[in-house]
Design an enzyme around this catalytic site. Structure first.
Site, PDB file in Angstrom:
ATOM      1  CG  ASP A 197      -7.930  21.792  -8.397  1.00  0.00           C
ATOM      2  OD1 ASP A 197      -7.110  21.623  -9.200  1.00  0.00           O
ATOM      3  OD2 ASP A 197      -8.888  21.080  -8.175  1.00  0.00           O
ATOM      4  NE  ARG A 233      -2.584   0.758   3.466  1.00  0.00           N
ATOM      5  CZ  ARG A 233      -2.919  -0.236   4.566  1.00  0.00           C
ATOM      6  NH1 ARG A 233      -3.692  -1.048   4.505  1.00  0.00           N
ATOM      7  NH2 ARG A 233      -2.146   0.241   5.569  1.00  0.00           N
ATOM      8  CE  LYS A 283     -10.664  16.146 -15.122  1.00  0.00           C
ATOM      9  NZ  LYS A 283     -10.831  17.144 -13.919  1.00  0.00           N
ATOM     10  CE1 TYR A 333     -14.413  18.015 -11.101  1.00  0.00           C
ATOM     11  CE2 TYR A 333     -14.213  17.120  -8.860  1.00  0.00           C
ATOM     12  CZ  TYR A 333     -14.331  17.202 -10.224  1.00  0.00           C
ATOM     13  OH  TYR A 333     -14.859  15.792 -10.665  1.00  0.00           O
TER      14      TYR A 333
HETATM   15  C1  LIG Z   1     -11.428  16.818 -12.946  1.00  0.00           C
HETATM   16  C2  LIG Z   1     -11.133  17.636 -11.658  1.00  0.00           C
HETATM   17  C3  LIG Z   1     -11.052  17.317 -10.420  1.00  0.00           C
HETATM   18  C4  LIG Z   1     -11.471  15.949 -10.079  1.00  0.00           C
HETATM   19  O1  LIG Z   1     -10.752  14.851 -10.467  1.00  0.00           O
HETATM   20  P1  LIG Z   1     -10.874  13.420 -10.878  1.00  0.00           P
HETATM   21  O2  LIG Z   1      -9.772  12.634 -11.087  1.00  0.00           O
HETATM   22  O3  LIG Z   1     -12.237  13.261 -11.926  1.00  0.00           O
HETATM   23  O4  LIG Z   1     -11.698  12.925  -9.574  1.00  0.00           O
HETATM   24  C5  LIG Z   1     -10.456  18.093  -9.631  1.00  0.00           C
HETATM   25  N1  LIG Z   1     -10.431  19.253  -9.846  1.00  0.00           N
HETATM   26  C6  LIG Z   1     -10.292  19.900 -11.007  1.00  0.00           C
HETATM   27  C7  LIG Z   1     -10.037  21.343 -11.318  1.00  0.00           C
HETATM   28  C8  LIG Z   1     -10.856  19.013 -12.196  1.00  0.00           C
HETATM   29  O5  LIG Z   1     -11.224  19.593 -13.248  1.00  0.00           O
END
Ligand SMILES: *Cc1c(COP(=O)(O)O)cnc(C)c1O
Length: 399
Positions: free
Chosen positions: A189, A65, A214, A118
Protein backbone atom coordinates in the site's frame (compact mmCIF):
# COMPACT_ATOMS: atom_id res chain seq x y z
CA UNK A 1 -0.29 17.61 -31.02
CA UNK A 2 0.05 16.20 -27.54
CA UNK A 3 3.30 16.98 -25.76
CA UNK A 4 5.96 14.27 -25.94
CA UNK A 5 6.96 13.42 -22.35
CA UNK A 6 9.68 10.79 -22.79
CA UNK A 7 12.95 11.79 -21.14
CA UNK A 8 11.39 14.54 -19.05
CA UNK A 9 11.65 14.62 -15.27
CA UNK A 10 8.71 13.19 -13.27
CA UNK A 11 7.13 16.53 -12.21
CA UNK A 12 7.14 17.74 -15.82
CA UNK A 13 5.75 14.45 -17.09
CA UNK A 14 2.98 14.61 -14.51
CA UNK A 15 1.87 18.02 -15.75
CA UNK A 16 1.73 16.96 -19.38
CA UNK A 17 0.50 13.36 -19.08
CA UNK A 18 -2.72 12.80 -21.02
CA UNK A 19 -2.88 16.33 -22.48
CA UNK A 20 -5.51 16.20 -25.24
CA UNK A 21 -4.61 16.45 -28.89
CA UNK A 22 -5.42 19.82 -30.50
CA UNK A 23 -8.00 19.72 -33.28
CA UNK A 24 -8.00 22.37 -36.04
CA UNK A 25 -5.18 24.16 -34.24
CA UNK A 26 -6.80 24.63 -30.83
CA UNK A 27 -8.25 22.82 -27.82
CA UNK A 28 -8.53 22.75 -24.05
CA UNK A 29 -5.61 22.26 -21.66
CA UNK A 30 -7.36 19.44 -19.85
CA UNK A 31 -8.60 16.09 -21.01
CA UNK A 32 -12.39 16.25 -21.30
CA UNK A 33 -14.72 14.34 -19.02
CA UNK A 34 -15.96 11.57 -21.29
CA UNK A 35 -19.10 10.16 -19.69
CA UNK A 36 -20.82 7.20 -21.26
CA UNK A 37 -22.54 3.91 -20.77
CA UNK A 38 -22.90 2.83 -24.40
CA UNK A 39 -19.95 3.04 -26.76
CA UNK A 40 -21.16 3.54 -30.36
CA UNK A 41 -19.44 1.85 -33.32
CA UNK A 42 -19.27 2.90 -36.92
CA UNK A 43 -20.14 -0.60 -38.15
CA UNK A 44 -20.19 -4.22 -37.01
CA UNK A 45 -16.59 -4.74 -38.12
CA UNK A 46 -15.40 -1.93 -35.82
CA UNK A 47 -17.47 -3.45 -33.01
CA UNK A 48 -15.90 -6.88 -33.52
CA UNK A 49 -12.44 -5.34 -33.82
CA UNK A 50 -12.79 -3.62 -30.41
CA UNK A 51 -13.85 -6.88 -28.80
CA UNK A 52 -10.85 -8.70 -30.24
CA UNK A 53 -8.45 -5.99 -29.12
CA UNK A 54 -9.89 -6.03 -25.59
CA UNK A 55 -9.64 -9.81 -25.45
CA UNK A 56 -5.98 -9.49 -26.45
CA UNK A 57 -5.36 -7.23 -23.44
CA UNK A 58 -5.48 -3.82 -25.13
CA UNK A 59 -6.94 -0.99 -23.07
CA UNK A 60 -9.79 -0.11 -25.42
CA UNK A 61 -13.40 0.30 -24.34
CA UNK A 62 -16.30 -1.56 -25.87
CA UNK A 63 -18.64 -0.48 -23.07
CA UNK A 64 -18.85 2.38 -20.58
CA UNK A 65 -17.74 0.22 -17.68
CA UNK A 66 -14.31 -0.05 -19.31
CA UNK A 67 -13.83 3.71 -19.11
CA UNK A 68 -12.89 6.04 -21.96
CA UNK A 69 -10.43 8.90 -22.55
CA UNK A 70 -10.54 10.41 -19.05
CA UNK A 71 -9.88 7.02 -17.48
CA UNK A 72 -7.01 6.28 -19.89
CA UNK A 73 -5.38 9.65 -19.19
CA UNK A 74 -5.53 9.02 -15.43
CA UNK A 75 -4.17 5.49 -15.80
CA UNK A 76 -1.29 6.78 -17.92
CA UNK A 77 -0.46 9.55 -15.45
CA UNK A 78 -0.41 7.05 -12.56
CA UNK A 79 1.73 4.60 -14.55
CA UNK A 80 4.14 7.47 -15.16
CA UNK A 81 4.48 7.93 -11.40
CA UNK A 82 4.56 4.35 -10.18
CA UNK A 83 6.07 2.66 -13.21
CA UNK A 84 4.49 -0.68 -13.96
CA UNK A 85 2.56 -2.39 -16.71
CA UNK A 86 -1.08 -1.55 -16.07
CA UNK A 87 -3.28 0.49 -13.72
CA UNK A 88 -6.79 -0.36 -12.47
CA UNK A 89 -9.14 2.33 -11.15
CA UNK A 90 -11.48 1.31 -8.32
CA UNK A 91 -14.29 3.07 -6.44
CA UNK A 92 -12.30 3.35 -3.16
CA UNK A 93 -8.94 2.49 -1.65
CA UNK A 94 -10.52 -0.39 0.22
CA UNK A 95 -11.98 -1.83 -2.99
CA UNK A 96 -8.47 -1.71 -4.50
CA UNK A 97 -7.25 -3.86 -1.57
CA UNK A 98 -10.19 -6.27 -1.84
CA UNK A 99 -9.64 -6.56 -5.59
CA UNK A 100 -6.06 -7.74 -5.08
CA UNK A 101 -7.07 -10.24 -2.41
CA UNK A 102 -9.88 -11.73 -4.50
CA UNK A 103 -7.83 -11.71 -7.71
CA UNK A 104 -4.82 -13.52 -6.24
CA UNK A 105 -6.18 -15.84 -3.54
CA UNK A 106 -8.21 -19.05 -3.92
CA UNK A 107 -9.63 -21.50 -1.38
CA UNK A 108 -6.76 -23.21 0.48
CA UNK A 109 -4.33 -20.35 -0.17
CA UNK A 110 -2.41 -18.50 2.51
CA UNK A 111 -1.49 -14.81 2.63
CA UNK A 112 0.96 -13.07 4.96
CA UNK A 113 -0.06 -9.55 5.88
CA UNK A 114 2.01 -6.96 7.75
CA UNK A 115 0.46 -6.18 11.13
CA UNK A 116 0.49 -2.41 10.59
CA UNK A 117 -1.70 -2.33 7.48
CA UNK A 118 -4.79 -0.20 6.95
CA UNK A 119 -7.06 -1.81 9.55
CA UNK A 120 -10.22 -2.50 7.48
CA UNK A 121 -8.27 -5.16 5.56
CA UNK A 122 -8.80 -7.31 8.64
CA UNK A 123 -12.55 -7.01 8.15
CA UNK A 124 -12.23 -8.20 4.53
CA UNK A 125 -10.33 -11.16 5.95
CA UNK A 126 -12.74 -11.99 8.79
CA UNK A 127 -15.83 -11.69 6.62
CA UNK A 128 -15.14 -12.48 2.97
CA UNK A 129 -11.81 -14.37 2.88
CA UNK A 130 -12.49 -16.73 5.79
CA UNK A 131 -15.80 -17.67 4.20
CA UNK A 132 -13.89 -18.57 1.03
CA UNK A 133 -11.42 -20.81 2.87
CA UNK A 134 -8.50 -18.40 2.48
CA UNK A 135 -6.11 -18.08 5.44
CA UNK A 136 -4.59 -14.72 6.31
CA UNK A 137 -1.84 -14.46 8.90
CA UNK A 138 -0.51 -11.23 10.34
CA UNK A 139 3.17 -10.82 11.06
CA UNK A 140 5.59 -8.09 12.06
CA UNK A 141 7.91 -7.35 9.13
CA UNK A 142 10.46 -5.81 11.52
CA UNK A 143 10.34 -8.46 14.31
CA UNK A 144 9.52 -11.75 12.59
CA UNK A 145 11.60 -13.83 10.21
CA UNK A 146 9.68 -13.69 6.94
CA UNK A 147 11.30 -16.77 5.39
CA UNK A 148 10.12 -19.00 8.25
CA UNK A 149 6.57 -17.60 8.04
CA UNK A 150 6.11 -18.47 4.37
CA UNK A 151 4.21 -21.72 3.76
CA UNK A 152 4.09 -23.86 0.62
CA UNK A 153 0.60 -22.43 -0.06
CA UNK A 154 1.55 -18.78 0.57
CA UNK A 155 0.53 -16.80 -2.52
CA UNK A 156 0.67 -13.21 -1.35
CA UNK A 157 2.80 -10.99 0.85
CA UNK A 158 0.87 -7.83 1.60
CA UNK A 159 2.68 -4.84 3.09
CA UNK A 160 2.26 -1.15 3.79
CA UNK A 161 5.22 1.17 4.26
CA UNK A 162 5.25 3.30 6.28
CA UNK A 163 2.54 1.48 8.25
CA UNK A 164 -0.78 3.06 9.17
CA UNK A 165 -0.90 5.09 12.42
CA UNK A 166 2.72 4.59 13.56
CA UNK A 167 4.60 4.87 10.22
CA UNK A 168 6.91 1.91 10.62
CA UNK A 169 9.22 1.88 7.58
CA UNK A 170 9.78 -1.56 6.03
CA UNK A 171 12.79 -2.89 4.16
CA UNK A 172 10.82 -3.53 0.98
CA UNK A 173 13.78 -4.70 -1.18
CA UNK A 174 14.80 -7.32 1.44
CA UNK A 175 11.25 -8.54 2.11
CA UNK A 176 10.42 -8.67 -1.61
CA UNK A 177 13.56 -10.64 -2.43
CA UNK A 178 12.65 -13.34 0.12
CA UNK A 179 9.05 -13.58 -1.10
CA UNK A 180 9.81 -13.51 -4.82
CA UNK A 181 12.45 -16.16 -4.35
CA UNK A 182 9.61 -18.43 -3.20
CA UNK A 183 7.23 -17.39 -5.98
CA UNK A 184 5.09 -15.25 -3.68
CA UNK A 185 3.51 -12.09 -5.15
CA UNK A 186 4.35 -8.90 -3.23
CA UNK A 187 1.76 -6.14 -2.92
CA UNK A 188 2.19 -2.95 -0.94
CA UNK A 189 0.00 0.00 0.00
CA UNK A 190 1.63 3.22 -1.23
CA UNK A 191 -1.03 5.69 -0.07
CA UNK A 192 1.31 7.46 2.40
CA UNK A 193 3.60 8.71 -0.38
CA UNK A 194 0.90 9.50 -2.95
CA UNK A 195 3.12 7.62 -5.39
CA UNK A 196 5.38 10.65 -5.48
CA UNK A 197 7.91 9.96 -2.70
CA UNK A 198 8.14 6.17 -3.13
CA UNK A 199 8.19 3.77 -6.10
CA UNK A 200 7.54 0.27 -4.67
CA UNK A 201 7.70 -1.51 -8.04
CA UNK A 202 11.27 -0.30 -8.55
CA UNK A 203 12.14 -1.68 -5.09
CA UNK A 204 10.83 -5.20 -5.71
CA UNK A 205 7.04 -5.15 -5.18
CA UNK A 206 4.82 -6.61 -7.92
CA UNK A 207 1.78 -4.53 -7.03
CA UNK A 208 1.36 -1.02 -5.64
CA UNK A 209 -2.02 0.16 -4.44
CA UNK A 210 -3.17 3.57 -3.38
CA UNK A 211 -6.21 5.18 -1.88
CA UNK A 212 -6.39 8.03 -4.40
CA UNK A 213 -8.95 9.35 -1.92
CA UNK A 214 -5.98 10.75 0.00
CA UNK A 215 -3.10 12.66 -1.63
CA UNK A 216 -3.92 12.13 -5.30
CA UNK A 217 -7.38 13.67 -4.85
CA UNK A 218 -5.86 16.09 -2.36
CA UNK A 219 -9.04 18.03 -1.60
CA UNK A 220 -11.17 15.67 0.53
CA UNK A 221 -13.81 15.51 -2.18
CA UNK A 222 -13.31 12.12 -3.82
CA UNK A 223 -13.27 8.38 -3.06
CA UNK A 224 -11.03 6.31 -5.33
CA UNK A 225 -8.49 3.50 -5.41
CA UNK A 226 -5.71 2.61 -7.85
CA UNK A 227 -3.88 -0.68 -8.36
CA UNK A 228 -0.69 -0.80 -10.44
CA UNK A 229 0.81 -4.15 -11.47
CA UNK A 230 4.24 -4.91 -12.90
CA UNK A 231 3.53 -7.65 -15.46
CA UNK A 232 1.09 -8.82 -18.14
CA UNK A 233 0.44 -12.01 -16.14
CA UNK A 234 -0.70 -10.03 -13.09
CA UNK A 235 -2.66 -7.64 -15.30
CA UNK A 236 -4.56 -10.67 -16.64
CA UNK A 237 -5.40 -11.92 -13.16
CA UNK A 238 -6.45 -8.50 -11.92
CA UNK A 239 -8.42 -7.84 -15.08
CA UNK A 240 -10.43 -11.06 -14.70
CA UNK A 241 -11.46 -10.22 -11.11
CA UNK A 242 -12.02 -6.53 -11.94
CA UNK A 243 -14.45 -7.44 -14.73
CA UNK A 244 -16.18 -10.15 -12.71
CA UNK A 245 -16.80 -7.73 -9.87
CA UNK A 246 -18.12 -5.14 -12.33
CA UNK A 247 -15.75 -2.49 -10.99
CA UNK A 248 -15.55 0.90 -12.63
CA UNK A 249 -15.34 4.58 -11.70
CA UNK A 250 -17.19 7.55 -13.13
CA UNK A 251 -15.48 9.85 -15.62
CA UNK A 252 -16.05 12.85 -13.32
CA UNK A 253 -14.12 11.08 -10.56
CA UNK A 254 -11.32 10.16 -12.96
CA UNK A 255 -11.15 13.83 -13.93
CA UNK A 256 -10.93 14.95 -10.28
CA UNK A 257 -8.09 12.52 -9.59
CA UNK A 258 -6.23 13.72 -12.67
CA UNK A 259 -6.69 17.32 -11.58
CA UNK A 260 -5.35 16.44 -8.14
CA UNK A 261 -2.32 14.72 -9.66
CA UNK A 262 -1.17 17.90 -11.41
CA UNK A 263 -0.40 19.58 -8.08
CA UNK A 264 0.67 16.47 -6.15
CA UNK A 265 4.40 17.36 -6.05
CA UNK A 266 3.90 20.93 -4.81
CA UNK A 267 1.25 19.96 -2.28
CA UNK A 268 3.37 17.14 -0.88
CA UNK A 269 6.44 19.36 -0.62
CA UNK A 270 4.45 21.79 1.51
CA UNK A 271 2.82 19.00 3.58
CA UNK A 272 6.34 17.78 4.33
CA UNK A 273 7.63 21.25 5.28
CA UNK A 274 4.67 21.88 7.58
CA UNK A 275 4.74 18.40 9.12
CA UNK A 276 8.48 18.65 9.78
CA UNK A 277 7.93 21.91 11.63
CA UNK A 278 5.08 20.44 13.68
CA UNK A 279 7.03 17.23 14.43
CA UNK A 280 9.95 19.31 15.71
CA UNK A 281 7.60 21.30 17.94
CA UNK A 282 5.98 18.11 19.29
CA UNK A 283 9.37 16.63 20.18
CA UNK A 284 10.01 19.57 22.49
CA UNK A 285 6.77 19.26 24.45
CA UNK A 286 7.03 17.82 27.97
CA UNK A 287 3.63 16.11 27.51
CA UNK A 288 4.89 14.13 24.50
CA UNK A 289 6.82 10.88 24.98
CA UNK A 290 7.38 9.97 21.33
CA UNK A 291 6.79 11.42 17.89
CA UNK A 292 6.23 9.07 14.94
CA UNK A 293 7.55 10.65 11.73
CA UNK A 294 10.17 8.82 9.62
CA UNK A 295 11.80 12.07 8.46
CA UNK A 296 12.94 12.78 12.06
CA UNK A 297 16.56 11.69 12.49
CA UNK A 298 15.70 9.84 15.74
CA UNK A 299 12.91 7.76 14.18
CA UNK A 300 13.71 4.00 14.06
CA UNK A 301 12.79 3.96 10.35
CA UNK A 302 14.82 7.04 9.46
CA UNK A 303 17.75 5.26 7.75
CA UNK A 304 15.46 3.11 5.57
CA UNK A 305 13.27 6.11 4.81
CA UNK A 306 16.32 8.07 3.69
CA UNK A 307 17.47 5.20 1.51
CA UNK A 308 14.15 4.40 -0.19
CA UNK A 309 11.96 7.53 -0.07
CA UNK A 310 12.43 10.98 -1.57
CA UNK A 311 10.22 12.77 0.95
CA UNK A 312 7.72 12.49 3.79
CA UNK A 313 4.00 13.09 3.93
CA UNK A 314 1.89 15.23 6.26
CA UNK A 315 1.04 12.41 8.70
CA UNK A 316 2.53 12.77 12.18
CA UNK A 317 1.46 10.73 15.20
CA UNK A 318 2.58 11.20 18.78
CA UNK A 319 2.23 9.33 22.08
CA UNK A 320 1.57 11.21 25.27
CA UNK A 321 4.00 10.56 28.11
CA UNK A 322 1.37 10.29 30.76
CA UNK A 323 -2.19 11.14 29.92
CA UNK A 324 -5.55 9.54 30.49
CA UNK A 325 -7.72 8.79 27.44
CA UNK A 326 -10.00 11.59 28.67
CA UNK A 327 -7.07 14.07 28.61
CA UNK A 328 -6.19 12.97 25.05
CA UNK A 329 -9.80 13.58 24.03
CA UNK A 330 -9.71 16.97 25.78
CA UNK A 331 -6.53 17.86 23.84
CA UNK A 332 -8.14 17.05 20.48
CA UNK A 333 -11.34 18.85 21.47
CA UNK A 334 -9.32 21.95 22.38
CA UNK A 335 -7.79 22.20 18.87
CA UNK A 336 -9.38 24.95 16.78
CA UNK A 337 -7.72 24.55 13.36
CA UNK A 338 -7.73 20.74 13.18
CA UNK A 339 -10.88 18.96 12.05
CA UNK A 340 -11.73 15.74 13.87
CA UNK A 341 -12.20 12.91 11.43
CA UNK A 342 -10.89 9.87 9.61
CA UNK A 343 -9.21 9.96 6.21
CA UNK A 344 -6.48 12.49 5.37
CA UNK A 345 -4.52 13.73 2.36
CA UNK A 346 -6.65 16.81 1.75
CA UNK A 347 -5.38 20.37 2.10
CA UNK A 348 -6.68 20.64 5.66
CA UNK A 349 -5.33 19.58 9.03
CA UNK A 350 -7.01 16.76 10.97
CA UNK A 351 -6.62 15.14 14.38
CA UNK A 352 -7.86 11.83 15.72
CA UNK A 353 -7.17 9.84 18.90
CA UNK A 354 -6.01 6.39 17.77
CA UNK A 355 -8.19 3.52 18.97
CA UNK A 356 -6.19 1.41 21.46
CA UNK A 357 -7.32 -1.85 19.82
CA UNK A 358 -5.86 -0.61 16.50
CA UNK A 359 -2.53 0.17 18.18
CA UNK A 360 -2.41 -3.26 19.82
CA UNK A 361 -2.43 -4.85 16.35
CA UNK A 362 1.04 -3.35 15.72
CA UNK A 363 3.81 -5.44 17.27
CA UNK A 364 6.16 -2.45 17.24
CA UNK A 365 3.94 -0.66 19.79
CA UNK A 366 3.95 -1.84 23.39
CA UNK A 367 2.94 1.34 25.20
CA UNK A 368 -0.41 2.09 26.70
CA UNK A 369 -0.40 5.92 26.57
CA UNK A 370 -2.89 7.48 24.17
CA UNK A 371 -1.67 8.19 20.64
CA UNK A 372 -2.95 11.06 18.49
CA UNK A 373 -2.68 11.01 14.70
CA UNK A 374 -2.35 14.39 13.03
CA UNK A 375 -2.63 15.11 9.36
CA UNK A 376 -0.73 18.34 8.81
CA UNK A 377 -2.42 20.35 6.10
CA UNK A 378 -1.39 23.35 4.04
CA UNK A 379 -2.23 26.05 6.59
CA UNK A 380 0.59 28.32 7.78
CA UNK A 381 2.59 26.00 10.06
CA UNK A 382 3.03 28.74 12.68
CA UNK A 383 -0.73 28.84 13.13
CA UNK A 384 -0.83 25.06 13.50
CA UNK A 385 1.97 25.10 16.10
CA UNK A 386 0.22 27.87 18.04
CA UNK A 387 -3.02 25.88 17.97
CA UNK A 388 -1.30 22.73 19.24
CA UNK A 389 0.44 24.75 21.98
CA UNK A 390 -2.81 26.21 23.27
CA UNK A 391 -4.46 22.75 23.19
CA UNK A 392 -1.61 21.26 25.29
CA UNK A 393 -1.92 24.16 27.74
CA UNK A 394 -5.69 23.74 27.96
CA UNK A 395 -5.83 19.95 28.28
CA UNK A 396 -2.54 18.92 29.88
CA UNK A 397 -0.83 21.91 31.50
CA UNK A 398 2.86 21.03 32.05
CA UNK A 399 3.65 20.86 35.75
C1 LIG B 1 -7.65 5.46 3.54
C2 LIG B 1 -6.76 4.35 3.24
C3 LIG B 1 -7.19 3.27 2.49
C4 LIG B 1 -8.62 3.11 2.03
O1 LIG B 1 -9.03 4.10 1.15
P1 LIG B 1 -10.57 4.49 1.01
O2 LIG B 1 -10.62 5.25 -0.25
O3 LIG B 1 -10.92 5.29 2.23
O4 LIG B 1 -11.37 3.22 0.95
C5 LIG B 1 -6.28 2.28 2.18
N1 LIG B 1 -5.00 2.35 2.63
C6 LIG B 1 -4.57 3.35 3.37
C7 LIG B 1 -3.16 3.37 3.84
C8 LIG B 1 -5.42 4.39 3.72
O5 LIG B 1 -4.98 5.38 4.49
Amino acid sequence: MSTPTAGLRPATQLLHAGAPTLRNGAGPVNVPVVRTSTVRFENTAAHADHHHRRAAGERVASYGRHGLDTHRALEDAVLGLEGGHRAFLTPSGLSAITLILLALLSPGDHALVADGVYAPLRRVDSTLLQRLGITVEYFSPTHDDLASRLRPNTRLLYLESPSSLLYEVLDLPALSAIARDRGVTVATDNTWSGGWFYQPLALGANISIQAATKYIAGHSDLMQGIVVVDSPALADKLSTAYEALGLTIGADDAYLALRGLRTLPVRLAQHQRNATEVAGFLQQQPQVARVFYPALPGDPGHALWKRDFSGASGLVSFAFGNATPAAADAFVDALRLFGIGASWGGYESLALVAQPERLREHRQWSGDAPVVRLHIGLEDPQDLVADLAQAFAAALPAR
